[in-house]
Design an enzyme around this catalytic site. Structure first.
Site, PDB file in Angstrom:
ATOM      1  N   MET A  34     -78.204  55.587   0.940  1.00  0.00           N
ATOM      2  CA  MET A  34     -77.253  55.434  -0.172  1.00  0.00           C
ATOM      3  C   MET A  34     -77.403  54.069  -0.823  1.00  0.00           C
ATOM      4  O   MET A  34     -77.562  53.066  -0.125  1.00  0.00           O
ATOM      5  CB  MET A  34     -75.819  55.567   0.345  1.00  0.00           C
ATOM      6  CG  MET A  34     -75.567  56.842   1.119  1.00  0.00           C
ATOM      7  SD  MET A  34     -73.877  56.874   1.713  1.00  0.00           S
ATOM      8  CE  MET A  34     -73.896  58.411   2.631  1.00  0.00           C
ATOM      9  N   GLY A 142     -71.636  60.620  -0.077  1.00  0.00           N
ATOM     10  CA  GLY A 142     -71.201  59.227  -0.022  1.00  0.00           C
ATOM     11  C   GLY A 142     -70.648  58.829   1.340  1.00  0.00           C
ATOM     12  O   GLY A 142     -70.837  57.698   1.777  1.00  0.00           O
ATOM     13  N   ASP A 175     -75.102  70.380   4.118  1.00  0.00           N
ATOM     14  CA  ASP A 175     -74.773  69.028   4.567  1.00  0.00           C
ATOM     15  C   ASP A 175     -73.366  68.635   4.130  1.00  0.00           C
ATOM     16  O   ASP A 175     -73.063  68.628   2.943  1.00  0.00           O
ATOM     17  CB  ASP A 175     -75.809  68.070   3.930  1.00  0.00           C
ATOM     18  CG  ASP A 175     -75.659  66.631   4.377  1.00  0.00           C
ATOM     19  OD1 ASP A 175     -74.877  66.357   5.309  1.00  0.00           O
ATOM     20  OD2 ASP A 175     -76.352  65.779   3.783  1.00  0.00           O
ATOM     21  N   GLY A 176     -72.526  68.306   5.118  1.00  0.00           N
ATOM     22  CA  GLY A 176     -71.188  67.793   4.821  1.00  0.00           C
ATOM     23  C   GLY A 176     -70.082  68.626   5.463  1.00  0.00           C
ATOM     24  O   GLY A 176     -69.894  69.793   5.123  1.00  0.00           O
TER      25      GLY A 176
HETATM   26  C1  DX5 Z   1     -72.778  62.660   3.062  1.00  0.00           C
HETATM   27  C2  DX5 Z   1     -74.030  62.789   3.911  1.00  0.00           C
HETATM   28  C3  DX5 Z   1     -73.906  63.722   5.085  1.00  0.00           C
HETATM   29  C4  DX5 Z   1     -72.816  63.374   6.025  1.00  0.00           C
HETATM   30  C5  DX5 Z   1     -72.702  64.364   7.150  1.00  0.00           C
HETATM   31  O1  DX5 Z   1     -73.062  61.908   1.950  1.00  0.00           O
HETATM   32  O2  DX5 Z   1     -75.093  63.263   3.131  1.00  0.00           O
HETATM   33  O3  DX5 Z   1     -75.128  63.832   5.766  1.00  0.00           O
HETATM   34  O4  DX5 Z   1     -72.955  62.098   6.539  1.00  0.00           O
HETATM   35  O5  DX5 Z   1     -71.709  63.918   7.981  1.00  0.00           O
HETATM   36  P1  DX5 Z   1     -70.476  64.807   8.409  1.00  0.00           P
HETATM   37  O6  DX5 Z   1     -71.032  65.889   9.282  1.00  0.00           O
HETATM   38  O7  DX5 Z   1     -69.612  63.844   9.117  1.00  0.00           O
HETATM   39  O8  DX5 Z   1     -69.856  65.374   7.171  1.00  0.00           O
HETATM   40 ZN    ZN Z   2     -77.067  63.922   4.122  1.00  0.00          ZN
END
Ligand code: DX5
Ligand code: ZN
Length: 213
Positions: A34, A142, A175-176
Site C-alpha cells: 500500500m 486499505g 480478499d477481505g
Molecule cells: C485489504 C487487504 C487484504 C486484507 C485481508 O486491503 O488487501 O488482504 O488485509 O485481511 P482480512 O482477512 O483481515 O480482511
Molecule cells: Zn490483499
C-alpha cells in the site's frame, strides 16, 4: 480451495516465527503493498518480500494497492514474486492495463487484476483472456480486519460462469473479511483462492487454517 494468508495480519516483530507457523498449513503468502495514495494506508515494499523469500518457499502472491504499479514490477520480481496483481482502478486507460499485464507475463510471472467493491466484473471483460488471476475485493482495500461485503459473491459467480463459457484460465481469488462463515458460499460460487489475514492469525493459527480449508 487454496488458502493465502495475508502478512498484513502478522506481528512484524515475530515475522520469522509466524512464517514458520503457517509454512506447512497454507498454500500461498499474500503481500499487501500500500502506498498511502491509492489506499489510505501504508504497508511495506519489496524489501519485506525479499527477506521473506529467504525463509519461505511458499508461493508469493503480491497484491499492489498502489498508483503507477508499472514502476515497481521489476523490484517485486527480483524480490521473489510469483504472481503480481494490480488494480484496474489504478489506471485510466485500458491500453496501460493491457501492456502491464503483458509486461508481468513477459518477465515469467503470473499476472492478476483486482477490482474494488464499486467496480463490476463486466468492466474488466477486455482483459480476462490475458489474465492468470482475478482478485475480487470483498472490503474497501486499505486495512485488514474489515467486514466481508456479500456483494462479492455475485461477482465471483459471474466470473466463474464467464470463465467456463469462454474456456478461460484465470483463477478467482477473494480478499477481505474472509472467514469460516463466508468461505462455503464463496467456494460454491466458484472462488478458487481465499485470502485471509485476521481470521487466520487471531487465536490458534493451525486450527483456523484447518477450519477454513
Ligand atoms: C485489504 C487487504 C487484504 C486484507 C485481508 O486491503 O488487501 O488482504 O488485509 O485481511 P482480512 O482477512 O483481515 O480482511
Ligand atoms: Zn490483499
Amino acid at each position: 480451495m487454496q488458502v493465502a494468508v495475508s502478512l498484513l495480519a502478522f506481528d512484524f516483530l515475530y515475522l520469522s516465527k509466524q512464517l514458520e507457523e503457517v509454512e506447512d498449513q497454507v498454500d500461498w503468502l499474500h503481500f499487501d503493498v500500500m502506498d498511502g495514495h491509492f489506499v489510505p494506508n501504508i504497508s511495506f515494499g519489496p524489501q519485506v518480500l525479499q527477506d521473506v523469500s529467504k525463509q519461505s518457499a511458499l508461493y508469493k502472491d503480491v497484491h499492489l494497492m498502489i498508483y503507477e504499479p508499472h514502476l515497481y514490477i521489476d523490484a517485486f520480481m527480483k524480490a521473489g514474486a510469483d504472481l503480481i496483481t494490480f488494480h484496474y482502478e489504478a489506471y485510466e486507460s485500458d491500453d496501460d492495463i493491457l501492456s502491464l499485464i503483458k509486461k508481468i507475463k513477459a518477465l515469467g510471472l503470473k499476472a492478476g487484476l483486482s477490482i474494488k467493491p464499486k467496480t463490476q466484473p463486466k468492466d474488466i471483460l477486455a482483459f480476462l483472456n490475458e489474465l492468470d488471476l482475478v482478485l475480487v475485493m470483498s472490503v474497501e482495500p486499505g486495512f485488514g480486519g474489515q467486514k466481508f461485503m456479500p456483494e462479492a459473491l455475485d461477482k465471483v459467480a459471474f466470473l466463474s460462469t464467464y470463465k467456463k463459457a469462454h474456456n478461460l484460465n484465470y483463477l478467482i481469488e477473494v480478499d477481505g473479511g474472509v472467514n469460516d462463515q463466508n468461505a462455503p458460499s464463496l467456494k460454491e460460487k466458484g472462488a478458487e483462492v481465499l485470502v485471509s489475514g485476521s481470521y487466520i492469525m487471531k487465536g490458534d493459527i493451525k486450527e483456523n487454517i484447518a477450519r477454513l480449508k
